[in-house]
Design a protein around this motif. Sequence first.
Motif, short mmCIF file in Angstrom:
data_model
loop_
_atom_site.label_atom_id
_atom_site.label_comp_id
_atom_site.label_asym_id
_atom_site.label_seq_id
_atom_site.Cartn_x
_atom_site.Cartn_y
_atom_site.Cartn_z
N ASN A 34 0.82 -1.20 0.00
CA ASN A 34 0.00 0.00 0.00
C ASN A 34 0.86 1.25 0.00
O ASN A 34 0.57 2.22 -0.69
CB ASN A 34 -0.91 0.01 1.23
CG ASN A 34 -2.02 -0.99 1.08
OD1 ASN A 34 -2.30 -1.45 -0.02
ND2 ASN A 34 -2.63 -1.36 2.19
N TRP A 35 1.91 1.20 0.78
CA TRP A 35 2.80 2.36 0.87
C TRP A 35 3.41 2.67 -0.49
O TRP A 35 3.55 3.81 -0.91
CB TRP A 35 3.88 2.07 1.91
CG TRP A 35 4.90 3.15 2.05
CD1 TRP A 35 4.78 4.28 2.77
CD2 TRP A 35 6.18 3.17 1.43
NE1 TRP A 35 5.92 5.04 2.65
CE2 TRP A 35 6.79 4.38 1.83
CE3 TRP A 35 6.87 2.31 0.59
CZ2 TRP A 35 8.06 4.72 1.41
CZ3 TRP A 35 8.13 2.66 0.18
CH2 TRP A 35 8.71 3.85 0.58
N ARG A 37 2.12 1.86 -3.42
CA ARG A 37 1.11 2.34 -4.37
C ARG A 37 0.73 3.78 -4.11
O ARG A 37 0.45 4.56 -5.01
CB ARG A 37 -0.14 1.48 -4.24
CG ARG A 37 0.04 0.17 -4.93
CD ARG A 37 -1.04 -0.78 -4.52
NE ARG A 37 -0.80 -2.08 -5.13
CZ ARG A 37 -1.34 -3.19 -4.68
NH1 ARG A 37 -2.14 -3.16 -3.65
NH2 ARG A 37 -1.09 -4.31 -5.29
N LEU A 38 0.72 4.07 -2.83
CA LEU A 38 0.28 5.36 -2.35
C LEU A 38 0.99 6.53 -3.02
O LEU A 38 0.38 7.51 -3.43
CB LEU A 38 0.62 5.33 -0.87
CG LEU A 38 0.16 6.32 0.08
CD1 LEU A 38 -1.32 6.31 0.04
CD2 LEU A 38 0.62 5.87 1.45
N TYR A 39 2.28 6.43 -3.17
CA TYR A 39 3.06 7.57 -3.64
C TYR A 39 3.49 7.43 -5.09
O TYR A 39 4.41 8.09 -5.53
CB TYR A 39 4.28 7.77 -2.74
CG TYR A 39 3.90 8.11 -1.33
CD1 TYR A 39 3.18 9.26 -1.08
CD2 TYR A 39 4.23 7.27 -0.28
CE1 TYR A 39 2.79 9.56 0.20
CE2 TYR A 39 3.85 7.59 1.00
CZ TYR A 39 3.13 8.74 1.24
OH TYR A 39 2.75 9.05 2.50
N GLN A 161 -5.34 8.70 -1.09
CA GLN A 161 -4.17 8.04 -0.52
C GLN A 161 -4.49 7.47 0.85
O GLN A 161 -4.04 6.38 1.21
CB GLN A 161 -3.01 9.04 -0.43
CG GLN A 161 -2.46 9.34 -1.79
CD GLN A 161 -1.43 10.42 -1.77
OE1 GLN A 161 -1.42 11.26 -0.88
NE2 GLN A 161 -0.56 10.43 -2.76
N GLU A 162 -5.31 8.19 1.59
CA GLU A 162 -5.75 7.70 2.89
C GLU A 162 -6.48 6.36 2.71
O GLU A 162 -6.27 5.41 3.45
CB GLU A 162 -6.69 8.75 3.49
CG GLU A 162 -6.82 8.74 4.97
CD GLU A 162 -5.48 8.96 5.64
OE1 GLU A 162 -5.30 8.37 6.71
OE2 GLU A 162 -4.60 9.69 5.09
N ILE A 164 -6.16 4.26 0.22
CA ILE A 164 -5.25 3.20 -0.20
C ILE A 164 -4.45 2.69 0.99
O ILE A 164 -4.21 1.50 1.13
CB ILE A 164 -4.30 3.73 -1.29
CG1 ILE A 164 -5.07 4.14 -2.52
CG2 ILE A 164 -3.28 2.67 -1.67
CD1 ILE A 164 -4.24 4.83 -3.56
N ARG A 165 -4.08 3.59 1.88
CA ARG A 165 -3.27 3.20 3.02
C ARG A 165 -4.01 2.18 3.88
O ARG A 165 -3.43 1.26 4.42
CB ARG A 165 -2.90 4.43 3.85
CG ARG A 165 -2.02 4.09 5.03
CD ARG A 165 -1.62 5.32 5.79
NE ARG A 165 -0.56 6.05 5.11
CZ ARG A 165 -0.62 7.33 4.83
NH1 ARG A 165 -1.69 8.02 5.14
NH2 ARG A 165 0.37 7.93 4.22
N SER A 167 -6.20 0.07 2.83
CA SER A 167 -6.76 -1.01 2.04
C SER A 167 -6.35 -2.36 2.61
O SER A 167 -5.22 -2.57 3.03
CB SER A 167 -6.28 -0.85 0.60
OG SER A 167 -5.95 -2.08 0.07
#
Lengths: 173, 370, 176
Positions: A34-35, A37-39, A161-162, A164-165, A167
């Motif tokens: 997730n991290w 993907r997030l950025y 992003q929140e 996704i984090r 997820s």
Amino acid sequence: MVAVQKSGTFQFLVGKVNEVLQDAIGAPIRYLANWGRLYSLWPVHLETACCSVEVGAAAGSRFDMERFGALEAFGSLRQCDLLIVMGTVTRKLAPRLKLIYDQMAEPKWVIAMGACAITGGLYFDSYNVLRGIDDIIPVDVFVPGCPPRAEALLQGLVLLQEKIRKSQSLRGV
Amino acid sequence: MAVETEYVPDADKIMNVSLGPQHPGSGHFRIKLWLDGDYVVRAEPDPGYVHRGEEKMAEYRNYIQNVPHLERPVILDSCGILFPYALGVDELMGNKVPPRGQYLSVIMAELNRIISHMYFLGIYGVFMGHTTMITWAMGDREMFIDIAERIGGARVTFAYIIPGGVRNDMPDGLKERALKTCDWFDKRIQEYEKIFLYNPLFEGRTRKVGILSRDDAIRLGTTGTVLRASGVNSDIRKDEPYSVYQDFDFNVPVSNDGDSWARLWVAIEEMKESLKILRQAFTKIPDGPVRLKLGPQPRVPAGEVYTRTEAARGEMSYHIVSDGTPRPYRLKIGVPSFKNMRVLPHLLKGCHIAYSANLLEFEFLAGRIG
Amino acid sequence: MATTGQPQPQPAPQAAPATAPPPTRATELSNRVKERFPDIVVDSMKEKRLKITTSSQKMRDVALFVRDALIFDHISCVSGTDYIGKNEIEIIYFVGNLSQPELKDFVIAIAERPKRDNPVVQSLVDVWPGVEYHERETYEMLGVNFQGHPELKHLLLPEDWSDLPPLRKDYNSPGR
Ligand code: SF4
């Protein structure tokens, strides 16, 4: 051997070990995925209507979308994982929009930007406009406005992003 | 390079490619291309991905309610596109707009011209793979958006020029700031010229590409920068001065080259002229009211007008038919990019596919039709 | 803030329009048209606009006359209006001019009114090639058939549009 495999205690034990392992390995892996993907969100370049000028401004040097981890929109569809629907989707574009969404690889997220993409907005009584894109593709974040200011789009991005984090599944949402 | 294709292409070898609607250019527009190798044999534009039926919607709304959705077709130039509409309704009603209102609408129209041209420069640079250009242009554009925002209250959609004048007055102290920005931008434009316009790489890609002759430009009905880059001295602000444009002193840049580079040059020169107009307007602006009180549902006498103005991309026109009710009977929007679209198949023919990107520059605000 | 201040005596910066056209220009042009075509209607929408209304049969001749004799060479817009009460559709070609500097502010509108039930008119693509997409737009928006048009098909509407042409007055938007 066969008898042991069938026994309930063994299955229980395997289940327990599985759970422990999932917790011990799965959670960090999920977190890591997730991290990652997030950025590294890559938006699709699909300027459907007038909201796209604010996306242009948000990607430009004053607001600089890149500092939040969303790159400029110049990739192939197969590499993209973020679809920002910038405004009105007309009946002519709707099948193409669905096609574009289907062509993107998992995991993928959608931001519906502008009143038009949410409900049809100003064009609620037009014969050629779709009243909201969530009829044809799933939407993760709605960014209201007509057009939303560049700051609002950035806030939508942070909200995504929140999401996704938090997820839970490795396949994305 | 534009190569004249005199040969008859081998029908078996022709490949049909569809460019768009999702492509790394202006996303909402499709061109069908017939290619032989990488030369374009035939091109056919396919717009309509942003057709929102505004002309039909206008028949359901009254003259004031029509203002916000009429500025959306060309949103970057939202004041330029509303200008002829307001002029047309004023003409039908016989309104005399107060001078301060007229000056303010000219100020906003010129600010929008700069904002629109800057966006155009940025996108043009990205088409060419020149990323510096988009970051510069987008950043500098914000300076003018700031001024426009203080007058109109929004970043892009102002709904500012309305029948009977402009919506509100400008705040105090804006004049000094605007003049300062103009001075700053005058210097900044010179850097643009050095880095982009006279950059040898850039010139190599744009000079002698997509040459449009003077006769073709007139015959095919093009307008605006495209027309002026092909050597036609035509600017409606000069030819048929509307609002207070006859009070200002400015030139019309005309180039005889007719190629892609010339169109860019014209756009940059036009921004300089807009700065001149802005300076004069900010210093000369008279005091007084900015609009007439028309009420929420003005009645417009029956009649028919055809008004046109020079928007950022070219000649913007409205044909308004009124039957005496509060709603227009018919409202036809003539968007400049739609008029310029006819040129695209003409220019793309016989051209290298790699150059099609810079020819798409025409279309960058287009497709936004109706 | 809304309108500011009281209407004070203004410094009157509005110079009288210096480029006011001599009043004879419109009449001069309309006389020339009337001379050539005695039986068509010419009136002016305002001082810088001339509207010629003609029949569909004469349309081509009038257009050629406007292009070649009056040298109005630049097509500005093509518009169409559905007059449902009179059972007519009006198609207007707005033609500007870029070759004669003294007439640059003039626009001639040439109108024809085919019947609404079966509107068939002559295409003017070979007179002004620029009208090609304008005519295609009018075709799909008002259902007017342009004879002699090289490629008369949908331009803006979706490919599968099967309803009435949307700008006809008896077509209602689904939201209304
Ligand atoms: S929400 Fe407003 S700005 Fe965005 S596409 Fe719709 S009309 Fe245009």
